[in-house]
Design an enzyme around this catalytic site. Structure first.
Site, PDB file in Angstrom:
ATOM      1  N   LYS A 148       0.815  -1.227   0.000  1.00 51.24           N
ATOM      2  CA  LYS A 148       0.000   0.000   0.000  1.00 51.24           C
ATOM      3  C   LYS A 148       0.844   1.271   0.000  1.00 51.24           C
ATOM      4  CE  LYS A 148      -4.422  -1.776   1.358  1.00 51.24           C
ATOM      5  NZ  LYS A 148      -5.503  -1.892   2.327  1.00 51.24           N
TER       6      LYS A 148
ATOM      7  N   ARG B 257      -4.354 -10.166   4.167  1.00 50.35           N
ATOM      8  CA  ARG B 257      -4.610 -10.078   2.713  1.00 50.35           C
ATOM      9  C   ARG B 257      -3.309  -9.653   2.029  1.00 50.35           C
ATOM     10  NH1 ARG B 257      -6.142  -6.122  -0.866  1.00 50.35           N
ATOM     11  NH2 ARG B 257      -7.615  -6.729  -2.495  1.00 50.35           N
TER      12      ARG B 257
END
Ligand code: 7PJ
Length: 281
Positions: free
Chosen positions: A223, A257
């Site tokens: 991210k 995840r």
């Protein structure tokens, strides 16, 4: 603690589950047309299972900050053939990453067992009713705003407390819609309407969410907030992603995840070997 997602059951405590990410967007695998795109996504999903993924998360619409929304028709075209094929071949639950009740419904019909709802801050309840009825797993993820606007002015007075309040309120509404507690997974939504500082505070405060008695899912893989430490290139963010992962597992996260499944499984198993020797756990 029990997690039920249709025919699948997980009993915690147990080793943390890695949810492998399978993006089915036209630029994610190939531009070889519809059939080749689906075939490549299925092959990738099967490879992630071999690497140790125990859930696959299939998504056809990017929810990165500022991403352009796709139509329901296009999202269905992308994900349904992939879900149908993987659900037939794989022995792990298939999750559909979607904000659209229509896509969730079709995905469940095609064999998905979990609905990963990054728009759990929604106001209307058709998504919850259909997940409840299917007996599917449900990821209730926190987002402030929507993917188009969420990174403009994220603001909280206490991000950990406010997300805890969101979980409490949503669990009540989910129950009102017929959802069993065993169906739900909670996710603070790292990067979804949060500044860099909010993300660090959330990762530091994850332990506070164990009071809900539900599995916690954390998504940090590659991210952009990691760019502050790891630099702008996505392919250079694995060490930063794994650092967050190990600390999240220590804090009690049960589902991670991730794009880089083999590496994530290795990091988690190592952390768990050490944590298992800690006294007073
Ligand atoms: C997450 C997600 C996450 C859940 C994405 C990206 C953005 N679903 N979908 N949690 N992130 N539940 O992978 O960078 O953190 S898409």
């Amino acid at each position: 603690m029990l997690l039920r997602a249709r025919q699948f059951e997980f009993i915690f405590p147990r080793p943390a589950l890695v949810m492998g990410i399978v993006n089915v967007t036209p630029d994610s695998f190939s531009d070889g047309g519809q059939f080749l795109e689906a075939k490549a996504a299925v092959a990738h999903g099967l490879q992630l299972i071999e690497q140790g993924a125990e859930i696959l998360d299939i998504g056809g619409e990017s929810t990165r900050p500022g991403a352009v929304p796709v139509s329901e028709e296009e999202e269905l075209r992308r994900v349904i053939p992939v879900i149908a094929e993987l659900a037939g071949q794989a022995k792990v639950p298939i999750s559909i990453d979607t904000m659209k009740p229509g896509v969730a419904r079709a995905a469940l019909e095609a064999g998905a067992s979990i609905v990963n709802d990054v728009a759990a801050n929604r106001s209307e309840d058709s998504m919850w009713r259909l997940v409840a009825e299917a007996g599917a797993g449900y990821v209730c993820m926190h987002m402030q705003g929507n993917p188009q606007t969420m990174q403009q002015h994220p603001a909280y007075s206490d991000v950990v407390r406010e997300i805890g309040d969101f979980f409490s309120e949503r669990l009540g509404r989910l129950s009102h819609c017929g959802m069993r507690p065993e169906q739900t997974i909670l996710d603070p939504g790292i990067g979804f309407g949060k500044t860099l500082e909010h993300n660090w505070e959330l990762l530091a405060g994850l332990g506070k969410f164990s009071r809900f008695g539900r599995p916690l899912l954390i998504g940090v893989s590659r991210k952009s907030f990691l760019g502050k430490v790891a630099g702008p290139k996505l392919e250079n963010r694995l060490p930063a992603s794994l650092a967050c992962t190990c600390l999240a597992v220590e804090a009690g996260a049960q589902i991670i995840r991730a794009h880089d499944v083999a590496e994530t499984v290795q990091a988690i198993r190592t952390s768990e070997a050490i944590l298992g020797k800690r006294l007073n756990r």
